[in-house]
Scaffold this active site. Sequence first.
Site, PDB file in Angstrom:
ATOM      1  N   GLY A  28      43.164  68.653  36.004  1.00 11.62           N
ATOM      2  CA  GLY A  28      43.636  67.481  35.275  1.00 11.62           C
ATOM      3  C   GLY A  28      43.749  66.305  36.229  1.00 11.62           C
ATOM      4  O   GLY A  28      43.147  66.306  37.307  1.00 11.62           O
ATOM      5  N   LEU A  29      44.525  65.304  35.857  1.00 11.64           N
ATOM      6  CA  LEU A  29      44.609  64.113  36.704  1.00 11.64           C
ATOM      7  C   LEU A  29      45.066  64.466  38.112  1.00 11.64           C
ATOM      8  O   LEU A  29      44.474  64.012  39.095  1.00 11.64           O
ATOM      9  CB  LEU A  29      45.562  63.101  36.071  1.00 11.64           C
ATOM     10  CG  LEU A  29      45.022  62.402  34.831  1.00 11.64           C
ATOM     11  CD1 LEU A  29      46.067  61.437  34.283  1.00 11.64           C
ATOM     12  CD2 LEU A  29      43.741  61.646  35.145  1.00 11.64           C
ATOM     13  N   ALA A  30      46.119  65.279  38.230  1.00 11.24           N
ATOM     14  CA  ALA A  30      46.631  65.606  39.560  1.00 11.24           C
ATOM     15  C   ALA A  30      45.617  66.443  40.335  1.00 11.24           C
ATOM     16  O   ALA A  30      45.291  66.133  41.487  1.00 11.24           O
ATOM     17  CB  ALA A  30      47.963  66.345  39.435  1.00 11.24           C
ATOM     18  N   GLY A  31      45.112  67.483  39.708  1.00 12.88           N
ATOM     19  CA  GLY A  31      44.221  68.405  40.401  1.00 12.88           C
ATOM     20  C   GLY A  31      42.890  67.783  40.763  1.00 12.88           C
ATOM     21  O   GLY A  31      42.419  67.905  41.904  1.00 12.88           O
TER      22      GLY A  31
ATOM     23  N   ARG B  27      63.205  58.253  21.922  1.00 13.27           N
ATOM     24  CA  ARG B  27      62.565  59.459  21.405  1.00 13.27           C
ATOM     25  C   ARG B  27      63.550  60.586  21.112  1.00 13.27           C
ATOM     26  O   ARG B  27      63.496  61.219  20.062  1.00 13.27           O
ATOM     27  CB  ARG B  27      61.546  59.983  22.425  1.00 13.27           C
ATOM     28  CG  ARG B  27      60.296  59.164  22.494  1.00 13.27           C
ATOM     29  CD  ARG B  27      59.352  59.700  23.558  1.00 13.27           C
ATOM     30  NE  ARG B  27      58.147  58.871  23.619  1.00 13.27           N
ATOM     31  CZ  ARG B  27      57.150  59.081  24.454  1.00 13.27           C
ATOM     32  NH1 ARG B  27      57.185  60.085  25.300  1.00 13.27           N
ATOM     33  NH2 ARG B  27      56.086  58.289  24.456  1.00 13.27           N
TER      34      ARG B  27
ATOM     35  N   HIS C  92      56.282  67.994  23.484  1.00 15.66           N
ATOM     36  CA  HIS C  92      55.219  67.126  23.976  1.00 15.66           C
ATOM     37  C   HIS C  92      55.003  67.225  25.479  1.00 15.66           C
ATOM     38  O   HIS C  92      53.882  67.266  25.952  1.00 15.66           O
ATOM     39  CB  HIS C  92      55.567  65.686  23.591  1.00 15.66           C
ATOM     40  CG  HIS C  92      54.553  64.687  23.999  1.00 15.66           C
ATOM     41  ND1 HIS C  92      53.235  64.793  23.613  1.00 15.66           N
ATOM     42  CD2 HIS C  92      54.634  63.553  24.735  1.00 15.66           C
ATOM     43  CE1 HIS C  92      52.560  63.764  24.109  1.00 15.66           C
ATOM     44  NE2 HIS C  92      53.380  63.012  24.806  1.00 15.66           N
TER      45      HIS C  92
ATOM     46  N   GLU D  10      52.502  67.348  36.274  1.00 16.04           N
ATOM     47  CA  GLU D  10      53.517  67.865  35.349  1.00 16.04           C
ATOM     48  C   GLU D  10      54.071  69.209  35.812  1.00 16.04           C
ATOM     49  O   GLU D  10      55.181  69.590  35.440  1.00 16.04           O
ATOM     50  CB  GLU D  10      52.922  67.987  33.932  1.00 16.04           C
ATOM     51  CG  GLU D  10      53.964  68.283  32.845  1.00 16.04           C
ATOM     52  CD  GLU D  10      53.367  68.405  31.444  1.00 16.04           C
ATOM     53  OE1 GLU D  10      52.180  68.096  31.264  1.00 16.04           O
ATOM     54  OE2 GLU D  10      54.111  68.806  30.526  1.00 16.04           O
TER      55      GLU D  10
ATOM     56  N   LEU E  60      50.632  59.860  33.364  1.00 17.71           N
ATOM     57  CA  LEU E  60      49.341  59.602  33.998  1.00 17.71           C
ATOM     58  C   LEU E  60      49.573  59.031  35.393  1.00 17.71           C
ATOM     59  O   LEU E  60      48.901  59.394  36.354  1.00 17.71           O
ATOM     60  CB  LEU E  60      48.527  58.624  33.146  1.00 17.71           C
ATOM     61  CG  LEU E  60      48.283  59.054  31.697  1.00 17.71           C
ATOM     62  CD1 LEU E  60      47.380  58.048  30.983  1.00 17.71           C
ATOM     63  CD2 LEU E  60      47.638  60.427  31.639  1.00 17.71           C
TER      64      LEU E  60
END
Lengths: 638, 252
Positions: free
Chosen positions: A43-46, A331, A402, A426, A442
């Site tokens: 994902g974004l981090a990896g 929220r 979420h 995350e 993000l």
Amino acid sequence: MTVLQSKVPDGPLADKWTQHKNKLKLVAPNNKRKYNVIVVGTGLAGAAAAASLGEMGYNVKAFCYQDSARRAHSIAAQGGINAAKNYPNDGDSVWRLFYDTIKGGDFRSREANVYRLAEVSNNIIDQCVAQGVPFAREYGGLLANRTFGGAQVSRTFYARGQTGQQLLLGAYSALMRQVKKGKVKVFPRRDMLDLVNADGAARGIITRNMVTGELERHAADAVLVCTGGYGNAYYLSTNAMGCNVTAAWRCHKRGAFFANPCFTQIHPTCIPVSGDYQSKLTLMSESLRNDGRVWVPKNKGDKRPPEQIPEEDRDYYLERRYPAFGNMVPRDVASRAAKDRCDAGYGVGETGMAVYLDFKRAIEEQGKEAIEAKYGNLFHMYRKITDEDPYKVPMRIYPAVHYTMGGLWVDYNLESTIPGLFVLGEANFSDHGANRLGASALMQGLADGYFVSPYTVGNHLAQTTPGEIGTDHDAFESVEQEVQGRIDKLLSIKGNRSVDSFHRELGKIMWDKCGMARNAQGLKEAIEEIRSLRWAYWENVNVTGQGNQLNQELEKAGRVADFLEYGELMCRDALAREESCGGHFREEYQTEENEAKRDDEHFCHVAAWEYQGDDKEPIRHQEELKFENVELTTRSYK
Amino acid sequence: MVAMKIILHIWRQDGPETKGAFKTYQLDGVSPHMSFLEMLDVLNEKLISNNEEPVVFEHDCREGICGCCGLMINGQAHGPDHETTACQLHMRKFKEGDHIWIEPWRAGAFPVIRDLMVDRSALDRIMQAGGFVSINTGNAPEANSTIIPKQNADDSFDAATCIGCGACVAACKNASAMLFVSAKVSQFALLPQGQPERSTRVENMINQMDQEGFGGCTNTNECEAACPAGISVENIARLNREFIAATLTSKK
């Protein structure tokens, strides 16, 4: 008294990261190629970490369970990414982004980490633009911004409703470039099933090749776990179907502490469950509450179609209970209020587990075109899923799991309690406290991947002899045998219940008793129920097929087995945290106006759990949170 | 709405080397509110309870964005709904007693792994050949130092929304990957960041596409019709222009 060393450097907040970087040990360019690094998750981090480390010269192996590195669930993020550029000239700064984030997290995150996040946010935007990420622009050709929750400035960069997709494809393209150069090797369709430690440090992983079923050993000088959150413990969530806690949980069982597992974000506006077959939930952007009014019928069990229910028979409960903020309460508040109405029997739709989000007045006042311009794509998506036209009838919405703020405990270097095991995005706990602000996930994933881990991982490697432990080491042999044993056990049970049926049941326990509102009695019951469900699972699950072939049931079975252990820890953590903060709402601890009541005297700390063995109570460690730069205040929406 | 009975004809194939065949299943109690993949979940639950092996199919986000899912449904890639992935297709598009034929993507470059799951790693290798801007982390100039006309940014974005599902290949009688390649080439060709590698990128990506065994484009536009992300064939026209220009000026 704590075993947890946060390693937050001394010095003024704004200088900490710079000074820390100056002191981190370096690996010389010609030595980098001697080191191997494993990155789990793309994902974004990896993807950002794997590409960056490859560019620096390390040998990187990147793993993902999808068929391509481009498909990680970061791709589904809609809204945007925050940065303190202050392009709109509205007074934003690194300090304000830091302050909003730490306040949004209800003062349960580490000051120094959050400040660093805000500090590198601007570099992220520069990097992504240079990669060719097509951010939204103004007519003059400069980057556009919009406003998001929890901020009084416009600092959110976006790419229509697909910001996550565009950012991930940017990181993925950087990763593909390194693959071509031979610096990164991607292993798709691999499940990380365990972590291998030797001589007091993380040395590698055991993966299962999901096509052939083979177990594989991979050794490295550092392991980066970037495997996302644990929202699927609830079965139904906005996560992708494959999102799981297995990699993180296996690290936990090998010695990594798990921090704040009870911190879960439940988003108020999702398309509700429509039947028992439901497999996942879809988010509707919270921006809809700017113009939509939330209501339920005043009379219990009123089955009239919404358009036939007159104004006097409608309960606009958010406007009634929170006159100042109305439909724009945060929220967590909006989510709990919807649950409250539905539990009391006022819910709408076939299942009674939904509330209306009504655009009638907005359409009357502003015209259909104006509403279409603002929310057209969301209305289109809603119509596709529900077959109802929200221009004519109100949307039906309900809260859904979420995002998860908790995760493996890491120090300032993003290193876990196991040396050489780093946790990014995350999957770690570090930056969002008890509640994450919109457009910050993000930002954190890319900050960790592009701008933090490349420095801090090098610091670890500089103190490690490359290739010290190979896959022929005894540790690999014994961990692989354990993994094989678990797979064999799952396949041998051949009971009469499917994996999914257990997962659904676990999800229901978690949602009912460790969801939007929790109390001590419910949590104690949940712990017992999860234990007996886990026992039933290992007696009666039916995993079809074989281990030596592509077997999606077996993949799920291992993940659900871990959720059945992890769910218990979530409940334990929720039980031990005798206060309400952010997304963690303990019914016993609320103000007279039903707001979350923090207990800074006793709970201004991170809870980090240490695994003790399958049948032993885990130990709850505490890392005190020191606020030297901000004042602890009560969030109020009245 | 009332539950339906449907007849499914599903391609079952144990592995890449084994012979596959359609197998027929009757499914009762299908709610019109179910997504297509949830309908397959229900079928699989039924198969598991009969101790049969469930149908293997690829899926993940179920929101139409990850690009995992991909099924030929009654001969159409992703089924009958326009600009809709299989996971966002709902059973209300079908009616009582319908026969539904479900197959994997059919293309030489996408070998079947099992049942409805195929190997699309060829698309990754095309990306490796040139689907990037060569910029290392930390090298980037200030974001607003590059001004990009809104129209170019918007057009680039339209091309960038490709989800990499492979429906364009599956829908094409030649199994061509031109729409996929053209989307990435267009995204970068329209942006200043993409200019330095503009020629090499298109040449390398086209070469890789040919090596992977994808067919040529004969402008039948089936790809555009099947694309769940709405990628336009105008991008293929741009790809052709880019390729010709690159070949003419090639220094190789």
